[in-house]
Design an enzyme around this catalytic site. Structure first.
Site, PDB file in Angstrom:
ATOM      1  N   HIS A 194      -2.217  14.009 -28.478  1.00 57.22           N
ATOM      2  CA  HIS A 194      -2.572  12.348 -27.645  1.00 57.22           C
ATOM      3  C   HIS A 194      -3.574  11.879 -29.046  1.00 57.22           C
ATOM      4  CE1 HIS A 194      -5.613   9.395 -26.264  1.00 57.22           C
ATOM      5  NE2 HIS A 194      -4.190   9.386 -25.835  1.00 57.22           N
ATOM      6  N   GLU A 206      -5.066  17.984 -10.310  1.00 60.53           N
ATOM      7  CA  GLU A 206      -5.837  18.533 -11.201  1.00 60.53           C
ATOM      8  C   GLU A 206      -6.939  18.147 -11.143  1.00 60.53           C
ATOM      9  OE1 GLU A 206      -3.364  16.084 -14.317  1.00 60.53           O
ATOM     10  OE2 GLU A 206      -5.292  17.049 -15.765  1.00 60.53           O
ATOM     11  N   ARG A 228       0.947  -0.879   0.137  1.00 60.52           N
ATOM     12  CA  ARG A 228       0.304   0.078   0.264  1.00 60.52           C
ATOM     13  C   ARG A 228       0.776   1.112  -0.226  1.00 60.52           C
ATOM     14  NH1 ARG A 228      -3.632  -2.239   4.087  1.00 60.52           N
ATOM     15  NH2 ARG A 228      -5.352  -3.719   2.679  1.00 60.52           N
ATOM     16  N   LYS A 281       6.657  23.618 -12.939  1.00 61.78           N
ATOM     17  CA  LYS A 281       6.031  22.315 -12.319  1.00 61.78           C
ATOM     18  C   LYS A 281       5.452  22.131 -10.647  1.00 61.78           C
ATOM     19  CE  LYS A 281       4.795  17.632 -14.015  1.00 61.78           C
ATOM     20  NZ  LYS A 281       4.365  16.469 -14.073  1.00 61.78           N
ATOM     21  N   ASN A 295      -1.815  20.077 -19.468  1.00 60.36           N
ATOM     22  CA  ASN A 295      -1.959  18.838 -20.697  1.00 60.36           C
ATOM     23  C   ASN A 295      -2.344  20.160 -21.934  1.00 60.36           C
ATOM     24  OD1 ASN A 295      -2.187  16.827 -18.710  1.00 60.36           O
ATOM     25  ND2 ASN A 295      -4.234  17.440 -18.417  1.00 60.36           N
TER      26      ASN A 295
HETATM   27  N1  GLY Z   1       2.712  15.362 -17.388  1.00 60.92           N
HETATM   28  C1  GLY Z   1       1.452  16.317 -16.675  1.00 60.92           C
HETATM   29  C2  GLY Z   1       1.342  16.344 -15.240  1.00 60.92           C
HETATM   30  O1  GLY Z   1       2.257  15.655 -14.724  1.00 60.92           O
HETATM   31  O2  GLY Z   1       0.226  16.881 -14.895  1.00 60.92           O
END
Ligand code: GLY
Length: 372
Positions: free
Chosen positions: A257, A241, A125, A231, A250
């Protein structure tokens, strides 16, 4: 050297960027080599390329610190992100006696990182892992942020978990052996950060992208550190997200995609190449909606073309129409019922999530681009 923290409450971790880090691995990862259930052994997962390239250096560095590596080596490529390989990896970790306090080392590109991260999310886990990304794409994107997954018959990355690493060690020197095409594909994700959220960085890349691609140390470290810093900020605020913030990462991915699906997720179009072309399409579609100027869309396409990345849909020579590409998009995991959020540009350096996009208009737009 740069150290960037991903400031997640209770699970904060550092991303360290420094030339030669791999040769100093045991020192850099020291806090995560302790407390092992199986004394002084370090489980390392690599692909056959990273195993061949870094085995000797890593083993001698570990030996000097009193450790030995246990290796699990996969074939390079997406096929390693499968149920079968995941099962073998989990069984291997359990047979080693890995505990929740242990850390598995992911030494490779995005495939190795995603596979190891997901295995570590489910073994007992949740056990720890350290990312040592060896491609530019993995260094600036997939190794940071805790998205882990495998592929199934239904599609890419549809089975996975959010599971953050405990440390990310980025050694830009490892990019010296990366094929140019893969370097360019990773650079597409670097350009993405400029386009989505930092106009000054985008302008810097327009002026210095050739130095980054040539692996000039100062330019390369600046590009990686600026990408990771953005990031890290985004992930710390919107790990899962849910706030339309992480979704900005994205940019170019929905169009991309569809292109990857149409080309069979093959070497014909690498992921970063598809994202590059996807960003061109997102910029052009934003201009079509009057949100950015045609000149700015051309500037985005120009930076992508200048890096040797695909910037023209027509040049790809696909034997399909816009509706077929939209059909691929409907299977995107970001699809929400019959609609699909699109990442568009308000200006160069500012992306946003558009939820009012009519898919038939996208198909018509793509028909125009296919014929251009
Ligand atoms: N590759 C996009 C993210 O990590 O959210």
């Amino acid at each position: 050297m740069a150290v960037i923290e991903v400031a997640l409450a209770g699970r904060a971790y550092d991303v360290v960027i420094e030339e030669g880090l791999l040769a100093r691995f045991a020192e850099a990862a020291a806090p995560f080599l302790k407390g092992y259930g199986h004394a002084r052994k370090v489980p390392v997962v690599a692909d056959t390329n990273t195993h061949r390239l870094y085995r000797t250096a890593l083993e001698s560095n570990l030996a000097a610190a009193g450790y030995a590596a246990d290796w699990f080596v996969v074939e390079p490529g997406e096929d390693a992100k499968s149920w079968g390989v995941l099962e073998r990896l989990c069984d291997w970790l359990l047979a080693l006696g890995v505990t929740r306090k242990d850390h598995v080392i992911a030494l490779g590109g995005g495939v190795v990182g995603d596979l190891v991260g997901f295995a570590c999310a489910v073994v007992k886990r949740g056990c720890g892992f350290v990312q040592v990304p060896t491609t530019l794409l993995a260094q600036v994107d997939s190794s940071v942020g805790g998205k882990t997954a495998i592929n199934t018959k239904a599609g890419k990355n549809l089975i996975g978990a959010f599971h953050q690493p405990s440390l990310v060690l980025i050694d830009p020197l490892v990019l010296a052996t990366l094929p140019d095409r893969e370097m360019r594909a990773g650079y597409a994700e670097v350009l993405k950060y400029g386009l989505l959220g930092d106009a000054a960085f985008f302008a810097w890349l327009e002026a210095n992208g050739d130095k980054v691609l040539a692996r000039e140390p100062a330019a390369l470290e600046h590009a990686i550190a600026t990408s990771i810093a953005m990031k890290a900020r985004i992930v710390a605020e919107d790990e899962r997200e849910t706030l339309d913030l992480r979704a900005l990462l994205n940019l170019g991915h929905t169009f991309g995609h569809a292109l990857e699906a149409e080309t069979g997720f093959s070497d014909r179009l690498l992921h970063g190449e598809a994202v590059a072309l996807g960003m061109v399409l997102a910029a052009k579609y934003s201009a079509r909606r009057g949100e950015i100027s045609q000149a700015d869309a051309a500037r985005a396409a120009g930076a992508i073309a200048a890096a040797g990345l695909p910037a023209s849909l027509a040049a790809l020579g696909l034997a399909c129409d816009g509706a077929a590409l939209v059909d691929h998009m409907r299977h995107d995991k970001k699809a929400e019922g019959t609609t699909l959020p699109f990442l568009l540009l308000r200006q160069l350096g500012e992306a946003y999530v558009a939820r009012d996009v009519d898919l038939s208009d996208i198909a018509a737009f793509l028909d125009g681009e296919l014929a251009a």
